[in-house]
Design a protein around this motif. Structure first.
Motif, PDB file in Angstrom:
ATOM      1  N   UNK A 108       0.811  -1.222   0.000  1.00  0.00           N
ATOM      2  CA  UNK A 108       0.000   0.000   0.000  1.00  0.00           C
ATOM      3  C   UNK A 108       0.842   1.268   0.000  1.00  0.00           C
ATOM      4  N   UNK A 109       2.025   1.172   0.624  1.00  0.00           N
ATOM      5  CA  UNK A 109       2.818   2.389   0.833  1.00  0.00           C
ATOM      6  C   UNK A 109       3.163   3.145  -0.455  1.00  0.00           C
ATOM      7  N   UNK A 110       3.612   2.447  -1.523  1.00  0.00           N
ATOM      8  CA  UNK A 110       3.965   3.205  -2.731  1.00  0.00           C
ATOM      9  C   UNK A 110       2.797   4.042  -3.257  1.00  0.00           C
ATOM     10  N   UNK A 111       1.602   3.517  -3.142  1.00  0.00           N
ATOM     11  CA  UNK A 111       0.429   4.263  -3.625  1.00  0.00           C
ATOM     12  C   UNK A 111       0.262   5.551  -2.822  1.00  0.00           C
ATOM     13  N   UNK A 181      -6.720   2.347  -7.989  1.00  0.00           N
ATOM     14  CA  UNK A 181      -5.441   2.954  -8.280  1.00  0.00           C
ATOM     15  C   UNK A 181      -5.063   2.723  -9.726  1.00  0.00           C
ATOM     16  N   UNK A 182      -5.616   1.665 -10.328  1.00  0.00           N
ATOM     17  CA  UNK A 182      -5.381   1.380 -11.745  1.00  0.00           C
ATOM     18  C   UNK A 182      -6.519   0.491 -12.215  1.00  0.00           C
ATOM     19  N   UNK A 183      -6.680   0.388 -13.538  1.00  0.00           N
ATOM     20  CA  UNK A 183      -7.806  -0.358 -14.077  1.00  0.00           C
ATOM     21  C   UNK A 183      -7.703  -1.829 -13.698  1.00  0.00           C
ATOM     22  N   UNK A 184      -8.851  -2.425 -13.420  1.00  0.00           N
ATOM     23  CA  UNK A 184      -8.880  -3.829 -13.045  1.00  0.00           C
ATOM     24  C   UNK A 184      -8.366  -4.659 -14.217  1.00  0.00           C
ATOM     25  N   UNK A 185      -7.462  -5.556 -13.922  1.00  0.00           N
ATOM     26  CA  UNK A 185      -6.980  -6.450 -14.964  1.00  0.00           C
ATOM     27  C   UNK A 185      -5.719  -5.971 -15.640  1.00  0.00           C
ATOM     28  N   UNK A 194       0.704   1.618 -18.269  1.00  0.00           N
ATOM     29  CA  UNK A 194       0.388   1.494 -16.845  1.00  0.00           C
ATOM     30  C   UNK A 194       0.513   2.845 -16.143  1.00  0.00           C
ATOM     31  N   UNK A 195       1.591   3.571 -16.452  1.00  0.00           N
ATOM     32  CA  UNK A 195       1.808   4.850 -15.770  1.00  0.00           C
ATOM     33  C   UNK A 195       0.678   5.823 -16.077  1.00  0.00           C
ATOM     34  N   UNK A 196       0.279   5.904 -17.336  1.00  0.00           N
ATOM     35  CA  UNK A 196      -0.786   6.846 -17.681  1.00  0.00           C
ATOM     36  C   UNK A 196      -2.088   6.421 -17.015  1.00  0.00           C
ATOM     37  N   UNK A 197      -2.287   5.119 -16.892  1.00  0.00           N
ATOM     38  CA  UNK A 197      -3.483   4.617 -16.214  1.00  0.00           C
ATOM     39  C   UNK A 197      -3.472   5.036 -14.744  1.00  0.00           C
ATOM     40  N   UNK A 198      -2.304   4.914 -14.116  1.00  0.00           N
ATOM     41  CA  UNK A 198      -2.175   5.304 -12.706  1.00  0.00           C
ATOM     42  C   UNK A 198      -2.415   6.803 -12.543  1.00  0.00           C
ATOM     43  N   UNK A 199      -1.809   7.589 -13.457  1.00  0.00           N
ATOM     44  CA  UNK A 199      -1.973   9.047 -13.371  1.00  0.00           C
ATOM     45  C   UNK A 199      -3.441   9.427 -13.514  1.00  0.00           C
ATOM     46  N   UNK A 279      -8.543   8.411   0.517  1.00  0.00           N
ATOM     47  CA  UNK A 279      -8.437   7.049   0.019  1.00  0.00           C
ATOM     48  C   UNK A 279      -9.770   6.327   0.106  1.00  0.00           C
ATOM     49  N   UNK A 280     -10.561   6.648   1.132  1.00  0.00           N
ATOM     50  CA  UNK A 280     -11.868   5.996   1.246  1.00  0.00           C
ATOM     51  C   UNK A 280     -12.804   6.522   0.161  1.00  0.00           C
ATOM     52  N   UNK A 281     -12.833   7.847  -0.017  1.00  0.00           N
ATOM     53  CA  UNK A 281     -13.742   8.430  -1.014  1.00  0.00           C
ATOM     54  C   UNK A 281     -13.413   7.920  -2.408  1.00  0.00           C
ATOM     55  N   UNK A 282     -12.130   7.871  -2.746  1.00  0.00           N
ATOM     56  CA  UNK A 282     -11.757   7.481  -4.100  1.00  0.00           C
ATOM     57  C   UNK A 282     -11.381   5.996  -4.191  1.00  0.00           C
ATOM     58  N   UNK A 283     -11.666   5.231  -3.151  1.00  0.00           N
ATOM     59  CA  UNK A 283     -11.288   3.815  -3.077  1.00  0.00           C
ATOM     60  C   UNK A 283      -9.866   3.594  -3.565  1.00  0.00           C
ATOM     61  N   UNK A 284      -8.969   4.376  -3.013  1.00  0.00           N
ATOM     62  CA  UNK A 284      -7.583   4.357  -3.456  1.00  0.00           C
ATOM     63  C   UNK A 284      -6.809   3.331  -2.638  1.00  0.00           C
ATOM     64  N   UNK A 285      -6.010   2.477  -3.283  1.00  0.00           N
ATOM     65  CA  UNK A 285      -5.423   1.342  -2.553  1.00  0.00           C
ATOM     66  C   UNK A 285      -4.224   1.703  -1.685  1.00  0.00           C
ATOM     67  N   UNK A 286      -4.326   2.712  -0.849  1.00  0.00           N
ATOM     68  CA  UNK A 286      -3.170   3.127  -0.056  1.00  0.00           C
ATOM     69  C   UNK A 286      -3.273   2.742   1.402  1.00  0.00           C
ATOM     70  N   UNK A 287      -2.400   3.342   2.202  1.00  0.00           N
ATOM     71  CA  UNK A 287      -2.321   3.052   3.630  1.00  0.00           C
ATOM     72  C   UNK A 287      -3.638   3.405   4.346  1.00  0.00           C
ATOM     73  N   UNK A 288      -4.267   4.484   3.921  1.00  0.00           N
ATOM     74  CA  UNK A 288      -5.501   4.935   4.560  1.00  0.00           C
ATOM     75  C   UNK A 288      -6.583   3.874   4.487  1.00  0.00           C
TER      76      UNK A 288
END
Lengths: 335, 331
Positions: A108-111, A181-185, A194-199, A279-288
């Protein structure tokens, strides 16, 4: 040597004391909550309809307690906890057993770090620069416009602002993805796709943090600068006919940034705690998100892992800024 | 010839708090002439508009302070130039070369996070190009400092590493590096002990002797005035009430306020009680009608309550703004 003894040593001791007390509290607090992780697991199994006879439940409780490192008195657990901590081991996650806590955090940390380091730096630099200039040229038109904008944005509660962005740009005008954090699959790899997807995925969470962060830094800096422009040395520089740009940057902004540097260090230290609401609002895969789940499921080890890191992060940032501060302000000395 | 003169100069602090608008008349109708090559002192109690007057003549007026009316002339190469008509960028070039300013409490006049040398360089490069670092900057700087008796090592220091007196003298050295024609000093000795005060006064005297420029010195310390100034203007409630040669003021004060001021000074061997001026100074936002001093004046007459006395010349180079004096003359 004198520097080490008089300056460095007390600060390192202070750092260690803060970390020790912090982690001790981290150890105690989850054990005071009514959530019992062993009971949680047994409840889950019985809820699935399995019948267990009391003897089996008892032996299961015993083996789970042992597995989770919860056997023995508080004191024994405490020492065992420190022992594991020194080996960099926070034990297995209780809820996602048997994945080690460190592994979960490392995923989770890198995210979180990627998102928070960039947004914190951007909002610090942009906010302070704009705030400083707007504070110095406070009668200019653009300064008043910026001031009004930040005055409107600043009081918006963060979660409302984040939700607003989400509804506007992911639902009404679906320009950006609404979650993850990125598209499923998509396969994780170091390539442009991948990078543009993450951005693209991190754009909305980053925007929500940056916009409010800039507004907050802007207003603080503007306030600091409004005091500094009344200082004698600014007046004197004006009387001396120095160019406005030189006064603004070298005399006003440079002095105004001193208190803000501490703020930057502390917010960078807080990165290990994650950005919970974002992270909760955006369902972001981080530490939060990780810690939110851990609290809900009574995952002691995971909570302790994340919080300990956060304690070390903030205390470490304070220590570093303490050591670096004399570089920025000659009045503070290594004594 | 005059180096600087003002005519009917007015600058007010305009404070707007919602509906109510408050005008603080800090400089109220001031007409004075300051000669070349002299040290002109301005005395008066706190809050009588001394500093505001200096800021106005240095064109350092910033809201809430506003210049309401009047004119300020600088004499530049034999011609009088109205400074409010000079553009800001052109005036910037006049600063430090023509007029420099030593601010009140100039203990904090130096940027705390840069070395003194850096400050000197900033002020220097604002007006002069440095082509050869050594020849154009270091040389004249060191010469200037040693001429003023300041050690060169101050250049390496940060402001907080210097003592108060040293900092003040450095500020003065910085203000005089380009040999300005006019030096405006706002209470340069305040907050210094007497030894440091003496050093600062001596420094100003030396500079004046060396550079033959005009110093306008504000302080409420009459001893400093007696020691250094050629002429003195006494300010009261935003106006100049008396102006004369320094020895004249001390020997033969004409205005009742000046009389009180001079009478309050302790003299060697004199153990008599020193009376203070009765009452308190008026609020500059709510001046009494007529002469601003009349509520406190023991010689008050009817006319004082209605009309404002003008500053008129009574003896050679001795002006006073009091009906008491002018009446004697008229009748």
């Amino acid at each position: 040597m004198l520097f080490f003894k008089r300056y460095l040593l007390p600060r390192i001791v202070q750092f260690l004391v803060v970390v020790f007390v912090g982690i001790t509290i981290v150890f105690i607090v989850p054990r005071l909550t009514p959530v019992d992780p062993v009971q949680q697991v047994i409840n889950r199994i019985t809820a699935q309809g399995a019948f267990l006879d009391p003897a089996a439940v008892d032996s299961m409780r015993k083996s789970l307690t042992e597995l989770y490192g919860l056997e023995g008195s508080m004191l024994q657990q405490y020492f065992a906890f420190w022992g594991r901590l020194f080996r960099g081991d926070f034990g297995p996650s209780l809820f996602q057993f048997p994945i080690p806590v460190t592994q979960l955090i490392m995923t989770s940390l890198p995210w979180t770090a990627g998102l928070l380091i960039s947004t914190t730096l951007i909002s610090w630099i942009v906010g302070n620069l704009l705030g400083g200039l707007a504070g110095y040229f406070k009668d200019r038109r653009w300064a008043k416009v910026l001031d009004n904008i930040s005055m409107v944005i600043r009081p918006i509660p963060y979660y409302i602002f984040a939700l607003l962005l989400l509804i506007l740009f992911a639902y009404l005008f679906p320009i950006f993805p609404s979650a993850g954090g990125y598209s499923v699959g998509r396969r994780i790899g170091f390539n442009w796709a991948f990078i543009s997807d993450v951005l693209k995925h991190s754009f909305l969470p980053a925007t929500s943090l940056v916009v409010l962060g800039i507004a907050a830094n802007f207003m603080t800096m503007k306030l600091i600068v409004s005091n500094i422009v009344a200082e004698d040395y600014v007046m004197y520089a004006k009387a001396g006919g120095l160019k406005e740009s030189k006064i603004a940057f070298k005399y006003v902004l440079k002095n105004g940034l001193l208190p803000q540097i501490t703020g930057l260090a502390l917010s960078l230290g807080q990165i290990f705690g994650g950005a919970l609401i974002t992270e909760i609002v955006f369902s972001y895969p981080g530490i939060g998100t990780l810690v939110y789940g851990a609290i809900n499921s009574g995952d002691y080890n995971l909570i302790m892992g994340v919080t300990s890191l956060s304690v070390i992060g903030i205390a470490g940032a304070t220590l570093i800024i303490d050591l670096l501060y004399p570089l920025f302000d000659p009045r503070i000395r290594h004594r | 010839m005059d180096i600087l003169k003002t005519e009917n100069l007015k600058s007010y602090y305009i404070l707007e708090m919602g509906e109510t608008k408050k005008e603080v008349k800090a400089v109220n109708d001031v007409t004075i002439n300051i000669h070349e090559d002299e040290i002109y002192g301005i005395a008066g109690e706190s809050g009588c508009g001394k500093s505001t007057f200096l800021k106005t003549i240095c064109k350092l007026v910033e809201p809430p302070l506003r210049m309401i009316g009047g004119t300020i002339y600088y004499q530049i190469d034999g011609k009088y130039v109205e400074i409010t008509e000079i553009k800001e960028e052109d005036f910037r070039k006049l600063r430090w070369k023509y007029i420099s300013y030593i601010p009140q409490g100039s203990m904090n006049a130096l940027n705390p996070i840069i070395r003194i040398r850096e400050s000197f360089k900033d002020f220097f490069t604002a007006h002069q190009k440095i082509e050869n670092e050594e020849r154009d900057f270091e040389e004249p700087l060191k010469k200037h400092l040693s001429a003023l008796g300041l050690p060169v090592r101050v250049l390496k220091s940060y402001p907080h590493q210097l003592s108060g007196g040293m900092r003040q003298r450095t500020t003065i050295a910085l203000a005089t590096i380009l040999k300005p024609r006019i030096i405006v000093a706002d209470e340069p000795t305040t907050a210094l002990d007497v030894v440091a005060q003496r050093a600062v006064i001596q420094l100003l005297k030396d500079i004046q002797k060396l550079q033959k420029n005009t110093i306008i010195l504000v302080t409420h310390d009459m001893a400093v005035h007696a020691n250094i100034t050629d002429r003195i203007g006494i300010m009261y409630a935003g106006m100049f009430v008396e102006e004369a040669r320094t020895d004249d003021i001390f020997e033969n004060p004409l205005h009742p306020y000046t009389k009180f001021l001079i009478a309050s000074l302790p003299k060697m061997g004199d153990k008599t009680y020193k009376p203070s001026v009765p009452g308190v100074p008026p609020s500059l936002s709510n001046l009494p009608p007529g002469c601003p001093f009349h509520p406190r004046c023991p010689y008050v007459m009817d006319i004082c309550k209605k009309e404002i006395p003008q500053l008129v010349e009574l003896n050679t180079e001795h002006k006073s703004a009091c009906f008491l004096n002018s009446k004697e003359r008229v009748e």
